[in-house]
Design an enzyme around this catalytic site. Sequence first.
Site: not given
Ligand code: GLA
Length: 385
Positions: A130, A165-166, A187
């Site tokens: 992440d 996330w791009g 997300d």
């Molecule tokens: C981010 C990621 C999610 C998930 C959460 C966990 O938001 O994009 O897919 O893994 O963290 O905290």
Amino acid sequence: MENKRLGAVPPMGWNSWNTFTWDINERLIRDVADKFFTEGYKEAGYEYIVIDDCWSLKDRDEEGNLVADSTKFPSGMKALADYIHLKGLKFGMYSCNGTHTCAGYPGSFEHEFQDAKLFAEYGIDLLKYDNCYKPKQMSGELLYKRMSLALKNSGRDILFSACNWGEDGVYQWIRESGAHMFRSTEDIHDNWDSIKNIATSQLDKECYTGSYCHNDMDMLVVGMYGGSNDSNIGSKIGGCTDNEYKTHFSLWSIMGSPLMIGCDIRNANQVTKDILMNPDIIAINQDIECRGAYRIEPSWWNTEGIFILVKALADGNLAIGFFNLTDGDRELAIKFWDTGLSYASGMSLSLYDCWEHKELGVFKERYAPVVKAHDCVLVRAKLVR
Ligand code: GLA
């Protein structure tokens, strides 16, 4: 790396986050592994079982190692990995490139090689990585390269699932970093707007997806029906309709996204199973050449919210998806000319409906299904004389 096919096609599996967020434990993970077997998910192609955030203690031990939370995972991660491997499945875990994970557990920043070694000792096969709590002065690009290098030298084949996330112009450097898939969106939430926004935001990004480095549009919400213990993910209005889930699965499949189930498969109903295990749709997603899908504007005056996606398949067939994201029924017409099929070729398309599981017949020059609101038609087209 030993396994030359690692990440060749989009990974398929299940991830704990969408439904369970922090509420995870080894009983749940074992039950999911059992269901992969008894309900046919494994046979359908699903392989990875991934524990997301919230699996560790809030502090590292004296040697600086991450420590699994023993109230959630009393038998330890190695035992859990062994259980999953015994079922012929693969085990995935989660960490983060910053000082902390998004939920506030220790991240891997400046512990990358140590953590990669520990993950290899646990026996993991996938790491989701992440992007939270990244020190401001650090380049995200460098941190993903760092963990990629650490994993590739950990002594184990570990699929690297980057999750930024791009951001940071990820399309420009992710393939070179060594990652096998990369999250390209915010997300997902279990509602129609979220599905629609993610899909349309990726239509112009299909040129970046391909073998060994897949554009990850986030986990599937199929079958959640609003059921998440995090109200931010589960929609307060009850999730989506079955048709919306079907359209969601079709979009993710033809667009080449990894297919990571996010619902509680222990209680999935038959409709959910029929969507998630549709062999004709999965075959399109898993096509060995992993071509991105290109967009054709339907021949009509108002094309907002409607589009046709075409994916060239290794056997010469075309997957063609007619998507209607608007609130009213629409006719979507494709001219075969726009796929490269010329009039002069004398050839037609024999169409097979991947949701109805039936042959639709042979069509010349054009096909124009009426697609219901929020729905889609997905066909496999074969060139015939
Ligand atoms: C981010 C990621 C999610 C998930 C959460 C966990 O938001 O994009 O897919 O893994 O963290 O905290």
